[in-house]
Design an enzyme around this catalytic site. Sequence first.
Site, PDB file in Angstrom:
ATOM      1  CG  HIS A  17      -0.279   0.084   2.543  1.00 58.78           C
ATOM      2  ND1 HIS A  17       0.188   1.263   3.080  1.00 58.78           N
ATOM      3  CD2 HIS A  17       0.015  -0.874   3.446  1.00 58.78           C
ATOM      4  CE1 HIS A  17       0.731   1.029   4.265  1.00 58.78           C
ATOM      5  NE2 HIS A  17       0.646  -0.272   4.507  1.00 58.78           N
ATOM      6  CE  LYS A  42      -5.952   8.649   0.766  1.00 59.01           C
ATOM      7  NZ  LYS A  42      -5.141   9.853   1.025  1.00 59.01           N
ATOM      8  CG  HIS A 142       8.850   0.813   9.586  1.00 54.31           C
ATOM      9  ND1 HIS A 142       8.099   1.755   8.921  1.00 54.31           N
ATOM     10  CD2 HIS A 142       8.169  -0.360   9.425  1.00 54.31           C
ATOM     11  CE1 HIS A 142       7.028   1.198   8.384  1.00 54.31           C
ATOM     12  NE2 HIS A 142       7.055  -0.099   8.675  1.00 54.31           N
ATOM     13  N   GLY A 192      -0.108  -3.611  16.097  1.00 59.22           N
ATOM     14  CA  GLY A 192      -0.609  -3.138  14.816  1.00 59.22           C
ATOM     15  C   GLY A 192      -1.740  -3.995  14.273  1.00 59.22           C
TER      16      GLY A 192
END
Length: 209
Positions: A17, A42, A142, A192
């Site tokens: 994504h 999107k 990350h 998460g």
Amino acid sequence: MPSPPKERILGISAYYHDSAAALIVDGKIVAAAQEERFTRKKQDSNFPHYATRFVLEEAGCDIGDLTAVVFYDKPYIKFERLLETYHAFAPRGLTSFLSAIPVWLKDKLFMRKLLSDALARVSEKKTQKRPPLLFSEHHLSHAASAYYPSPFTDAAILTIDGVGEWTTTAIGHGKGKEITLLKELAFPHSLGLLYSAFTYFCGFKVNSG
């Protein structure tokens, strides 16, 4: 005396994504963009063709001028987790298995070729050297995205995610140019994914709503 060649590293996030591209030249971010800004789709998950071309143009270079291209996780380790999880809970999860595995067998297990072919389509020059393609661990990616652009040269780092390869949460230490992940929480234990479960239960789209 000629100046040394610049180190140009292209970072790619794709096929999950919010696909994006970022370009670092001699340790500094010179351009970064998400694919959705160009396609108007999107959270576009396709290879960031337009974003990659944009960051390269901003730096005035092409694919052949890059020192390396880096992808944000290690697909083989992620596939290992999927297989072990489906095996452990069989026959539960059969529907998910039947939908997920064909995608992996068709494309994601061959991520190196998939990315190489996509990068070749971005390039304006068809006959040129291809930079090495590197794969970073998901949570290290990350951690790097938080630590390196920060003003700190010595910092504690905490990453909390759904799941990367196996890791869902990690504690690390950034010092100088080095990042060391000190402790990790492994799948299936995940804040998460708990968040995603509540998101889905409330009627929102996971990773979006």
